[in-house]
Design an enzyme around this catalytic site. Structure first.
Site, PDB file in Angstrom:
ATOM      1  N   ARG A   1      -2.045   4.528  10.666  1.00 50.96           N
ATOM      2  CA  ARG A   1      -0.869   4.603   9.979  1.00 50.96           C
ATOM      3  C   ARG A   1       0.003   5.760  10.348  1.00 50.96           C
ATOM      4  O   ARG A   1       0.772   6.367   9.431  1.00 50.96           O
ATOM      5  CB  ARG A   1      -1.149   4.389   8.517  1.00 50.96           C
ATOM      6  CG  ARG A   1      -1.617   3.341   7.986  1.00 50.96           C
ATOM      7  CD  ARG A   1      -0.941   2.034   8.425  1.00 50.96           C
ATOM      8  NE  ARG A   1      -1.629   0.815   7.908  1.00 50.96           N
ATOM      9  CZ  ARG A   1      -2.437  -0.076   8.246  1.00 50.96           C
ATOM     10  NH1 ARG A   1      -2.937   0.255   9.679  1.00 50.96           N
ATOM     11  NH2 ARG A   1      -2.901  -1.180   7.759  1.00 50.96           N
TER      12      ARG A   1
ATOM     13  N   SER B   1       0.572  -3.128   1.932  1.00 53.37           N
ATOM     14  CA  SER B   1       0.002  -2.139   1.170  1.00 53.37           C
ATOM     15  C   SER B   1       0.833  -1.260   1.014  1.00 53.37           C
ATOM     16  O   SER B   1       1.822  -0.337   1.595  1.00 53.37           O
ATOM     17  CB  SER B   1      -1.209  -1.436   2.263  1.00 53.37           C
ATOM     18  OG  SER B   1      -2.049  -2.503   2.606  1.00 53.37           O
TER      19      SER B   1
ATOM     20  N   GLU C   1       2.386   4.450   1.603  1.00 54.39           N
ATOM     21  CA  GLU C   1       2.561   3.788   3.231  1.00 54.39           C
ATOM     22  C   GLU C   1       4.083   3.371   3.529  1.00 54.39           C
ATOM     23  O   GLU C   1       4.594   3.661   4.419  1.00 54.39           O
ATOM     24  CB  GLU C   1       1.634   2.691   3.659  1.00 54.39           C
ATOM     25  CG  GLU C   1       1.710   2.142   4.652  1.00 54.39           C
ATOM     26  CD  GLU C   1       1.070   0.797   5.149  1.00 54.39           C
ATOM     27  OE1 GLU C   1      -0.195   0.769   5.045  1.00 54.39           O
ATOM     28  OE2 GLU C   1       1.740  -0.129   5.424  1.00 54.39           O
TER      29      GLU C   1
HETATM   30  P1  FAD Z   1      11.177  -1.438   9.010  1.00 56.34           P
HETATM   31  O1  FAD Z   1      10.354  -1.811   7.400  1.00 56.34           O
HETATM   32  O2  FAD Z   1      12.429  -1.991   9.021  1.00 56.34           O
HETATM   33  O3  FAD Z   1      11.004   0.038   9.012  1.00 56.34           O
HETATM   34  C1  FAD Z   1       9.705   0.604   9.040  1.00 56.34           C
HETATM   35  C2  FAD Z   1       9.940   2.142   9.466  1.00 56.34           C
HETATM   36  O4  FAD Z   1      10.438   2.130  10.702  1.00 56.34           O
HETATM   37  C3  FAD Z   1      11.303   2.928   8.874  1.00 56.34           C
HETATM   38  O5  FAD Z   1      11.071   4.138   8.770  1.00 56.34           O
HETATM   39  C4  FAD Z   1      12.508   2.516  10.000  1.00 56.34           C
HETATM   40  O6  FAD Z   1      13.658   3.479   9.962  1.00 56.34           O
HETATM   41  C5  FAD Z   1      11.592   2.763  11.189  1.00 56.34           C
HETATM   42  N1  FAD Z   1      11.957   1.774  12.259  1.00 56.34           N
HETATM   43  C6  FAD Z   1      12.102   0.480  12.364  1.00 56.34           C
HETATM   44  N2  FAD Z   1      12.517   0.239  13.560  1.00 56.34           N
HETATM   45  C7  FAD Z   1      12.921   0.899  14.252  1.00 56.34           C
HETATM   46  C8  FAD Z   1      13.214   1.439  15.504  1.00 56.34           C
HETATM   47  N3  FAD Z   1      13.511   0.274  16.482  1.00 56.34           N
HETATM   48  N4  FAD Z   1      13.512   2.754  16.056  1.00 56.34           N
HETATM   49  C9  FAD Z   1      13.198   3.531  15.133  1.00 56.34           C
HETATM   50  N5  FAD Z   1      12.798   3.656  13.964  1.00 56.34           N
HETATM   51  C10 FAD Z   1      12.542   2.251  13.392  1.00 56.34           C
HETATM   52  N6  FAD Z   1       1.313  -3.081   8.243  1.00 56.34           N
HETATM   53  C11 FAD Z   1       0.227  -2.881   8.838  1.00 56.34           C
HETATM   54  O7  FAD Z   1       0.187  -1.932   9.619  1.00 56.34           O
HETATM   55  N7  FAD Z   1      -0.739  -3.982   8.763  1.00 56.34           N
HETATM   56  C12 FAD Z   1      -0.658  -4.869   8.162  1.00 56.34           C
HETATM   57  O8  FAD Z   1      -1.450  -5.627   7.871  1.00 56.34           O
HETATM   58  C13 FAD Z   1       0.612  -5.168   7.334  1.00 56.34           C
HETATM   59  N8  FAD Z   1       0.709  -6.426   6.568  1.00 56.34           N
HETATM   60  C14 FAD Z   1       1.818  -6.324   5.838  1.00 56.34           C
HETATM   61  C15 FAD Z   1       1.794  -7.588   4.997  1.00 56.34           C
HETATM   62  C16 FAD Z   1       2.983  -7.870   4.455  1.00 56.34           C
HETATM   63  C17 FAD Z   1       2.853  -9.112   3.417  1.00 56.34           C
HETATM   64  C18 FAD Z   1       4.012  -7.017   4.319  1.00 56.34           C
HETATM   65  C19 FAD Z   1       5.183  -7.300   3.721  1.00 56.34           C
HETATM   66  C20 FAD Z   1       3.887  -5.574   5.311  1.00 56.34           C
HETATM   67  C21 FAD Z   1       2.852  -5.681   6.034  1.00 56.34           C
HETATM   68  N9  FAD Z   1       2.814  -4.459   6.792  1.00 56.34           N
HETATM   69  C22 FAD Z   1       1.408  -4.162   7.442  1.00 56.34           C
HETATM   70  C23 FAD Z   1       3.737  -3.238   6.864  1.00 56.34           C
HETATM   71  C24 FAD Z   1       4.963  -3.648   7.779  1.00 56.34           C
HETATM   72  O9  FAD Z   1       4.881  -5.185   8.118  1.00 56.34           O
HETATM   73  C25 FAD Z   1       4.711  -2.983   9.381  1.00 56.34           C
HETATM   74  O10 FAD Z   1       4.755  -1.689   8.934  1.00 56.34           O
HETATM   75  C26 FAD Z   1       5.862  -3.406  10.228  1.00 56.34           C
HETATM   76  O11 FAD Z   1       5.651  -2.650  11.415  1.00 56.34           O
HETATM   77  C27 FAD Z   1       7.241  -2.940   9.601  1.00 56.34           C
HETATM   78  O12 FAD Z   1       8.088  -3.396  10.766  1.00 56.34           O
HETATM   79  P2  FAD Z   1       9.594  -3.563  10.232  1.00 56.34           P
HETATM   80  O13 FAD Z   1      10.312  -3.862  11.591  1.00 56.34           O
HETATM   81  O14 FAD Z   1       9.685  -4.357   9.184  1.00 56.34           O
HETATM   82  O15 FAD Z   1       9.922  -2.180   9.944  1.00 56.34           O
HETATM   83  N1  EPU Z   2     -10.525  -4.504  -2.552  1.00 59.86           N
HETATM   84  C1  EPU Z   2     -10.748  -4.298  -4.097  1.00 59.86           C
HETATM   85  N2  EPU Z   2      -9.661  -4.976  -4.771  1.00 59.86           N
HETATM   86  C2  EPU Z   2      -8.600  -5.666  -4.309  1.00 59.86           C
HETATM   87  C3  EPU Z   2      -8.576  -5.768  -2.837  1.00 59.86           C
HETATM   88  C4  EPU Z   2      -9.549  -5.051  -1.789  1.00 59.86           C
HETATM   89  O1  EPU Z   2     -11.565  -3.657  -4.445  1.00 59.86           O
HETATM   90  O2  EPU Z   2      -7.818  -6.146  -4.970  1.00 59.86           O
HETATM   91  C5  EPU Z   2     -11.651  -3.691  -2.017  1.00 59.86           C
HETATM   92  C6  EPU Z   2     -12.814  -4.462  -1.130  1.00 59.86           C
HETATM   93  O3  EPU Z   2     -13.954  -3.841  -1.359  1.00 59.86           O
HETATM   94  C7  EPU Z   2     -12.357  -4.866   0.146  1.00 59.86           C
HETATM   95  C8  EPU Z   2     -11.724  -3.482   0.490  1.00 59.86           C
HETATM   96  O4  EPU Z   2     -10.956  -3.138  -0.689  1.00 59.86           O
HETATM   97  O5  EPU Z   2     -13.469  -5.076   0.928  1.00 59.86           O
HETATM   98  C9  EPU Z   2     -10.680  -4.033   1.710  1.00 59.86           C
HETATM   99  O6  EPU Z   2      -9.732  -4.698   1.509  1.00 59.86           O
HETATM  100  P1  EPU Z   2      -8.943  -5.440   2.556  1.00 59.86           P
HETATM  101  O7  EPU Z   2      -9.720  -6.045   3.359  1.00 59.86           O
HETATM  102  O8  EPU Z   2      -7.880  -6.498   1.664  1.00 59.86           O
HETATM  103  O9  EPU Z   2      -8.161  -4.249   3.245  1.00 59.86           O
HETATM  104  P2  EPU Z   2      -7.163  -2.991   2.855  1.00 59.86           P
HETATM  105  O10 EPU Z   2      -8.122  -1.847   3.051  1.00 59.86           O
HETATM  106  O11 EPU Z   2      -6.765  -3.220   1.411  1.00 59.86           O
HETATM  107  C10 EPU Z   2      -6.048  -2.760   4.937  1.00 59.86           C
HETATM  108  C11 EPU Z   2      -4.740  -2.429   5.307  1.00 59.86           C
HETATM  109  C12 EPU Z   2      -3.934  -3.726   5.523  1.00 59.86           C
HETATM  110  C13 EPU Z   2      -4.588  -4.755   6.469  1.00 59.86           C
HETATM  111  C14 EPU Z   2      -6.003  -5.000   5.812  1.00 59.86           C
HETATM  112  C15 EPU Z   2      -6.881  -5.689   6.922  1.00 59.86           C
HETATM  113  C16 EPU Z   2      -3.992  -0.119   4.771  1.00 59.86           C
HETATM  114  C17 EPU Z   2      -3.242   0.816   3.958  1.00 59.86           C
HETATM  115  N3  EPU Z   2      -3.869  -1.451   4.644  1.00 59.86           N
HETATM  116  O12 EPU Z   2      -5.917  -2.957   3.614  1.00 59.86           O
HETATM  117  O13 EPU Z   2      -2.786  -3.409   5.966  1.00 59.86           O
HETATM  118  O14 EPU Z   2      -4.024  -5.920   6.577  1.00 59.86           O
HETATM  119  O15 EPU Z   2      -6.574  -3.720   5.746  1.00 59.86           O
HETATM  120  O16 EPU Z   2      -7.257  -4.956   7.957  1.00 59.86           O
HETATM  121  O17 EPU Z   2      -4.793   0.336   5.710  1.00 59.86           O
HETATM  122  C18 EPU Z   2      -0.470  -2.895   5.487  1.00 59.86           C
HETATM  123  O18 EPU Z   2      -0.494  -1.866   5.888  1.00 59.86           O
HETATM  124  O19 EPU Z   2       0.591  -3.208   4.717  1.00 59.86           O
HETATM  125  C19 EPU Z   2      -1.522  -3.736   5.214  1.00 59.86           C
HETATM  126  C20 EPU Z   2      -1.468  -4.857   4.656  1.00 59.86           C
END
Ligand code: FAD
Ligand code: EPU
Length: 336
Positions: free
Chosen positions: A163, A236, A332
């Site tokens: 991240r 997250s 995050e």
């Molecule tokens: P924004 O939210 O619009 O911006 C994020 C940051 O990047 C801000 O600081 C912004 O200023 C900057 N930025 C954006 N675009 C540019 C650009 N073109 N140039 C310079 N700066 C820029 N993230 C994960 O890593 N893994 C996951 O599994 C994951 N799951 C998600 C699930 C859900 C339901 C949601 C809502 C979010 C999740 N995220 C996850 C977080 C998010 O989707 C990612 O971080 C994504 O890359 C953000 O993209 P965005 O275009 O929406 O960025």
């Molecule tokens: N767990 C709990 N309680 C919960 C959920 C999870 O105890 O309510 C524990 C369980 O032990 C589970 C572990 O946490 O096995 C991991 O959970 P999960 O697989 O859902 O992943 P996470 O670590 O919570 C991370 C990323 C997610 C990404 C998933 C899958 C971060 C901060 N988050 O979540 O990214 O989708 O792994 O790879 O690293 C995001 O960044 O926005 C995001 C959703």
């Protein structure tokens, strides 16, 4: 010619769906637009906004919101085994993943259904189900607003970590990413199925194929993450903390069931587990809540939450995890 809009509602432009407005808003679609930004933004607050899926606005935005909308997709190089694609920053991330899977280009399938745009994918080095985007990034093209100059960083210059990237550190708020270059496989795909039940589910979906992995990842995600269209959230809210081996051993004596991932000499602990242990899962305070299926996700519980309420809840969670486990959680989500 840049078209500047005033007093623009941001509610539809970010996934937490809080009701805030931007003083000014501008889309940038090409090189000329981007090169005009330093003069426009001089001595003003500004925020680059992609899909708004990793930001939380605590108030109306007093400044200019800049939205990159470049949506080109070009092949830079292709061989029997690989393809190198340059994707515009404004493309929807999951639409790009779907395109890759459909065309047999491997490398991004584990990252299916992550919201947001291509341009933000390198910023926090998006990751899910055992893959981080750095694995397939060849380079990032951006305009440095401070230096008024174009730049292309190769992967090695991007400072990728969990991240983390240079775009969140030294270049934070200083650059507009306009495109990302990906190197993807056309055969001999390196399937990453080690995370949780992914391998089992992929088998159920017909075995190793890009489409089966995508389908499995989507199914897992839909089973536990709230759909932002239904309930506002930004995924997250906190990063998973990394603790020393010594602290881990001490905590494990008290909590033998504490899950962890091994890192070199350190351990990464799922923040969701720490938050759940502190009793927060499914709780709502006012209009802000902790998702009932995934404790790491804070939600706009009834669509009426103010950003400040969500931040307040996040601070309470952070404090309780700190006092119970002596572990500091870092946000995050980008708090604006
Ligand atoms: P924004 O939210 O619009 O911006 C994020 C940051 O990047 C801000 O600081 C912004 O200023 C900057 N930025 C954006 N675009 C540019 C650009 N073109 N140039 C310079 N700066 C820029 N993230 C994960 O890593 N893994 C996951 O599994 C994951 N799951 C998600 C699930 C859900 C339901 C949601 C809502 C979010 C999740 N995220 C996850 C977080 C998010 O989707 C990612 O971080 C994504 O890359 C953000 O993209 P965005 O275009 O929406 O960025
Ligand atoms: N767990 C709990 N309680 C919960 C959920 C999870 O105890 O309510 C524990 C369980 O032990 C589970 C572990 O946490 O096995 C991991 O959970 P999960 O697989 O859902 O992943 P996470 O670590 O919570 C991370 C990323 C997610 C990404 C998933 C899958 C971060 C901060 N988050 O979540 O990214 O989708 O792994 O790879 O690293 C995001 O960044 O926005 C995001 C959703």
């Amino acid at each position: 010619m840049l078209e500047i809009l005033n007093d623009v509602p941001l509610k539809p432009l970010h996934t937490f769906g809080t009701d805030v407005r931007a003083e000014a808003f501008v889309k940038v679609a090409d090189r000329e637009d981007v090169e005009a930004l330093p003069d426009l933004l001089k001595e003003r607050n500004y925020l680059i906004l992609g899909g708004g899926s990793n930001v939380l606005f605590t108030d109306n935005y007093r400044g200019i919101v800049v939205k990159p909308v470049m949506n080109g997709l070009n092949t830079l190089d292709e061989s029997e085994g690989h393809i190198v694609l340059e994707a515009g920053a404004g493309l929807d991330w999951d639409a790009f993943v779907a395109f890759c899977v459909k065309n047999g280009y491997g490398g991004v399938e584990n990252l299916s259904l992550i919201p947001g745009n291509v341009g933000a994918s390198p910023i926090q080095n998006i990751g899910a189900y055992g893959v981080e985007i750095e694995k397939v990034i060849e380079g990032v093209r951006f305009f440095n607003l401070a230096e008024r100059g174009w730049n292309a960083y190769a992967k090695g210059q991007c400072g990728f970590g969990y991240r983390q990237s240079v775009f969140k550190k030294a270049l934070k708020n200083k650059c507009v990413i306009v495109s990302v270059v990906f190197r993807l496989t056309k055969k001999k795909h390196d399937f990453q199925l080690g995370y949780g039940d992914l391998s089992k589910l992929v088998k159920e979906k017909g075995g190793e194929s890009l489409q089966a992995v995508r389908d499995a990842v989507i199914e897992i995600r839909q089973g536990k993450l709230p759909d932002p269209k239904v309930k506002g959230n930004a995924g997250s809210f906190f990063k998973n903390p990394v603790i020393s081996h010594v602290q881990f051993i001490e905590l494990q004596k008290i909590y033998p069931d504490m899950p962890f991932y091994d890192l070199l000499g350190e351990k990464k602990i799922p923040a969701a587990w720490l938050i759940e242990k502190c009793g927060w899962k499914g709780k709502t305070i006012g209009n802000a809540g902790v998702h009932h299926k995934q404790a790491l996700v804070l939600v706009n519980a009834n669509g009426m939450a103010k950003g400040k309420e969500i931040v307040e809840l996040a601070k309470q969670i952070k404090n309780s995890v700190q006092s119970r486990f002596q572990i500091e959680l870092d946000f995050e989500v980008n708090i604006v």
